[in-house]
Write an enzyme that holds these catalytic residues in place. Structure first.
Site, PDB file in Angstrom:
ATOM      1  N   LYS A 111       0.815  -1.223   0.000  1.00 55.83           N
ATOM      2  CA  LYS A 111       0.000   0.000   0.000  1.00 55.83           C
ATOM      3  C   LYS A 111       0.844   1.266   0.000  1.00 55.83           C
ATOM      4  O   LYS A 111       0.400   2.302  -0.502  1.00 55.83           O
ATOM      5  CB  LYS A 111      -0.992   0.005   1.172  1.00 55.83           C
ATOM      6  N   LYS A 193      -5.487 -10.157  -4.955  1.00 59.31           N
ATOM      7  CA  LYS A 193      -6.680 -10.546  -4.198  1.00 59.31           C
ATOM      8  C   LYS A 193      -7.841  -9.613  -4.509  1.00 59.31           C
ATOM      9  O   LYS A 193      -7.634  -8.438  -4.836  1.00 59.31           O
ATOM     10  CB  LYS A 193      -6.387 -10.611  -2.695  1.00 59.31           C
ATOM     11  N   LYS A 196     -11.916  -4.313  -1.914  1.00 64.67           N
ATOM     12  CA  LYS A 196     -13.008  -3.328  -1.955  1.00 64.67           C
ATOM     13  C   LYS A 196     -12.591  -2.080  -2.695  1.00 64.67           C
ATOM     14  O   LYS A 196     -13.414  -1.383  -3.270  1.00 64.67           O
ATOM     15  CB  LYS A 196     -13.363  -2.889  -0.521  1.00 64.67           C
TER      16      LYS A 196
HETATM   17  P1  ATP Z   1      -9.459  -2.919   1.114  1.00 63.39           P
HETATM   18  O1  ATP Z   1      -9.610  -3.214  -0.326  1.00 63.39           O
HETATM   19  O2  ATP Z   1     -10.100  -1.636   1.519  1.00 63.39           O
HETATM   20  O3  ATP Z   1      -8.047  -3.106   1.614  1.00 63.39           O
HETATM   21  P2  ATP Z   1     -10.403  -5.516   1.768  1.00 63.39           P
HETATM   22  O4  ATP Z   1     -11.351  -5.903   0.710  1.00 63.39           O
HETATM   23  O5  ATP Z   1      -9.029  -6.112   1.748  1.00 63.39           O
HETATM   24  O6  ATP Z   1     -10.343  -3.972   1.878  1.00 63.39           O
HETATM   25  P3  ATP Z   1     -10.803  -5.713   4.664  1.00 63.39           P
HETATM   26  O7  ATP Z   1     -11.785  -4.864   5.322  1.00 63.39           O
HETATM   27  O8  ATP Z   1      -9.400  -5.289   4.793  1.00 63.39           O
HETATM   28  O9  ATP Z   1     -11.144  -5.877   3.113  1.00 63.39           O
HETATM   29  O10 ATP Z   1     -10.977  -7.220   5.117  1.00 63.39           O
HETATM   30  C1  ATP Z   1     -12.070  -7.741   5.838  1.00 63.39           C
HETATM   31  C2  ATP Z   1     -11.937  -9.236   5.976  1.00 63.39           C
HETATM   32  O11 ATP Z   1     -12.059  -9.864   4.685  1.00 63.39           O
HETATM   33  C3  ATP Z   1     -10.578  -9.708   6.512  1.00 63.39           C
HETATM   34  O12 ATP Z   1     -10.778 -10.815   7.362  1.00 63.39           O
HETATM   35  C4  ATP Z   1      -9.819 -10.137   5.291  1.00 63.39           C
HETATM   36  O13 ATP Z   1      -8.838 -11.096   5.572  1.00 63.39           O
HETATM   37  C5  ATP Z   1     -10.937 -10.705   4.446  1.00 63.39           C
HETATM   38  N1  ATP Z   1     -10.628 -10.598   3.025  1.00 63.39           N
HETATM   39  C6  ATP Z   1     -10.358  -9.469   2.341  1.00 63.39           C
HETATM   40  N2  ATP Z   1     -10.147  -9.738   1.033  1.00 63.39           N
HETATM   41  C7  ATP Z   1     -10.303 -11.075   0.898  1.00 63.39           C
HETATM   42  C8  ATP Z   1     -10.211 -11.973  -0.208  1.00 63.39           C
HETATM   43  N3  ATP Z   1      -9.952 -11.517  -1.418  1.00 63.39           N
HETATM   44  N4  ATP Z   1     -10.439 -13.285   0.005  1.00 63.39           N
HETATM   45  C9  ATP Z   1     -10.727 -13.761   1.233  1.00 63.39           C
HETATM   46  N5  ATP Z   1     -10.824 -12.970   2.336  1.00 63.39           N
HETATM   47  C10 ATP Z   1     -10.610 -11.650   2.166  1.00 63.39           C
END
Ligand code: ATP
Ligand code: LTN
Length: 327
Positions: A111, A193, A196
């Site tokens: 990041k 991965k 969001k």
């Molecule tokens: P951002 O894109 O804003 O970094 P994010 O989509 O990575 O957000 P988080 O809020 O950081 O989401 O994560 C919430 C939960 O979802 C955490 O437990 C994280 O490990 C899980 N998670 C996030 N992305 C994935 C993914 N692609 N597959 C499985 N689990 C995920």
């Protein structure tokens, strides 16, 4: 009874990666454990947020927790910034962590991209996460695979303080990861991965996506040119990711799915997957619409903050006492 804690950042609408990696576990765990689920708004401001959007996203994520089945009668649901202990404990942990270990965190490296202007909060993000977990004497942390390194750091800090300050200052937590949904990849780029905050909306399926959008995103998902439906993440990451999603939503094993689609083309497989995902998300969307507008949502967050605050206060008293702080 074990204590469970986890959190999701209000950085946008929850996608199927968040659901399959984390939220599905939140629901599974709540019958047998004392569960605390947080909307980690302080984590989300490690990158700039529009205050109005942030407020909306906090309520959206809270309503989505409930829409997927987190039950406020069984679990505590609250907003991180409503309990001051998170920021307070974070400082104490900051003084007991090393810049070296923080520099090794891959999420920070990804990041910050080596920028001089990377926010300091991005660097100390895992310490705030450790504070979230340790504040509630947590035993189990259900998360996706991407959080493994952060959980390991949290354990290291807890063990360090138990060894150097006072034994039993903190409970040392364990991460909990699912097999099928632990790491869902982006539909347009199966090497990164699903996230969001990625720019391309077709890289992810949000839990609130309309049926048409679900169809578009899946039908245009990156696959490969060899045409065979089989699980081989190294050589066929796109198809393997879709198989993972299929398996996680249908409960069928990858082998069974591969056998059922033997001889079929990617088009047929994707069409079936569209139906499965649409069917899984329909009740979630319906629940969300009801909960998001209800007074119950704000009441849940207020009483959640009170209940979480009472647990946090007790921990802070003990921790500060062990450090010789406060009167
Ligand atoms: P951002 O894109 O804003 O970094 P994010 O989509 O990575 O957000 P988080 O809020 O950081 O989401 O994560 C919430 C939960 O979802 C955490 O437990 C994280 O490990 C899980 N998670 C996030 N992305 C994935 C993914 N692609 N597959 C499985 N689990 C995920
Ligand atoms: N860093 C996590 C979100 C998070 C979290 C937590 C998860 C913040 N605090 C405490 C579990 C426990 C992420 O998914 N990016």
């Amino acid at each position: 009874m074990k204590r469970v804690f986890s959190g999701v950042q209000p950085t946008g609408n929850i996608h199927i990666g968040n659901y399959l990696g984390a939220l599905k576990q939140f629901v599974e765990l709540q019958d047998e454990n004392e569960c605390i689920y947080c909307i980690v708004d302080l984590h989300s401001i490690t990158v700039p947020q529009d205050p109005k959007e942030l407020r909306k996203h906090i309520l959206d994520v809270a309503a989505l927790y409930m829409a997927v089945g987190v039950d406020p009668k069984k679990s505590i649901i609250f907003v991180q910034s409503d309990v001051s202990g998170h920021a307070e404990l974070s400082w104490i942990l900051t003084c007991n962590s090393y810049t070296g270990e923080l520099s090794r965190m891959t999420q920070f490296k990804d990041k910050s991209k080596g920028r001089e202007s990377a926010p300091t909060g991005l660097f100390t993000y895992p310490i705030l996460m450790a504070a979230d977990i340790l504040l509630y004497d947590t035993d189990i942390v259900p998360v996706g695979n991407d959080q493994k390194q952060h959980i390991e750091l949290c354990r290291d800090i807890a063990i360090r303080i138990n060894n150097t300050v006072k034994k039993d200052t903190f409970v040392v937590p364990d991460g909990r990861f699912l097999k099928a949904g632990a790491r869902i990849m982006a539909l347009d780029d199966p090497m990164s991965k699903m996230s969001k905050s990625a720019e391309n909306v077709h890289s992810r399926i949000s839990l609130l996506d309309e049926d048409n959008k679900i169809k578009k995103s899946i039908m245009r998902a990156t696959t490969d040119s060899d045409g065979e439906i089989k699980f081989d993440f190294e050589n066929k990451p796109g198809v393997s990711n879709l198989l993972n999603i299929y398996s996680a939503f249908s409960g069928k094993s990858i082998e069974d799915i591969v056998a059922a689609f033997s001889g079929c083309g990617y088009g047929d497989f994707k069409k079936e997957l569209v139906g499965i995902v649409q069917e899984a998300l329909t009740p979630i969307k319906k629940n969300f619409d009801e909960i998001r507008q209800s007074q119950e949502l704000l009441d849940t967050l207020r009483s959640g903050a009170e209940r979480a605050g009472a647990i946090a206060e007790k921990t802070m008293k003990r921790v500060k006492g062990n450090f010789g702080l406060g009167f």
